[in-house]
Design a protein around this motif. Structure first.
Motif: not given
Length: 243
Positions: A10-12, A126-127, A17-18, A24-25
């Motif tokens: 759908d959306s990167t 920030s994304v 964000k999800d 932990t990204v």
């Protein structure tokens, strides 16, 4: 950098964000998709992309104590990163159409959507979503769109463009995290599309008027000198540039 490649999504930005809410990204994570069905731009607009010819990706950047008042500087840094990366790739006449569309000559080549994660009075991450037209050769019913190939005559390797652009984005955002926001703002202002030129605008009420772009406020608004020679501030939702 860590690159996650997906097929259809759908959306990167939404995916990243999800993901950051649940795990932990790693700082510097990039999510790229061959097809993005719900790609978004500024003010709810949709970003159209062509599989195998364009890049749609999002990058994740952590900050360390960045004040919430510095949010506009994130947009300045990302826009300048795209300008610098495209110049390295021999794209001619690259400028920034406020707030963060990237232009080559008079046409849009790249769109940016930034979504910040806040904690108290700080920006913690920030994304940054980027839609970049790379190897397209035609745009149906989009007369103000262009691509890197159309602007330069060069056919590009998508993976190489992804890495170069992402590295420049992280470089500029890292510099922001370390300070020096005033120089960043001045550089951004010097790169603005149609700066110091009489330009037609339309207000949110449909009223058309002429103004001259003089720069941006520290809070991100556009500074326009209007016909009575006064300097006015405008937010994104308050006007549209006509060109």
């Amino acid at each position: 950098m860590k690159i996650i490649k997906l097929n259809a999504i759908d959306s990167t930005n939404t995916y990243l964000k999800d993901l950051s809410r649940n795990v932990t990204v790693q700082d510097g994570t990039i999510v790229t998709a061959e097809a993005q069905t719900q790609g978004r731009g500024q003010m709810g607009s949709k970003w159209q992309s062509k599989t195998g010819r364009s890049l749609t990706f999002s990058v994740f950047k952590r900050f360390h104590g960045l004040p919430i008042t510095q949010q506009p500087m994130i947009a300045f840094a990302v826009a300048l990163a795209l300008q610098k990366a495209l110049q390295k790739l021999q794209i001619p006449m690259v400028s920034i159409k406020w707030p963060n569309d990237i232009m080559s000559y008079q046409k849009k080549i790249c769109g940016i959507l930034i979504e910040n994660q806040l904690e108290g009075s700080k920006v913690i991450a920030s994304v940054v979503g980027i839609g970049l037209n790379v190897n397209e050769t035609e745009f149906i019913q989009l007369p103000q769109a262009t691509s890197m190939r159309l602007a330069s005559g060069i056919q590009f390797n998508l993976d190489e463009v992804l890495v170069l652009v992402s590295e420049e984005v992280f470089r500029q955002l890292q510099a922001l995290d370390e300070g020096n926001s005033e120089v960043l703002k001045q550089t951004y202002e010097a790169s603005l599309f149609r700066r110091n030129k009489v330009t037609a605008f339309e207000s949110k009420d449909g009223v058309q008027f002429n103004g001259i772009i003089k720069g941006v406020a520290d809070t991100g608004e556009l500074l326009l000198e209007i016909e009575d020679e006064s300097l006015q501030k405008y937010e994104v939702k308050q006007l549209k540039m006509l060109f």
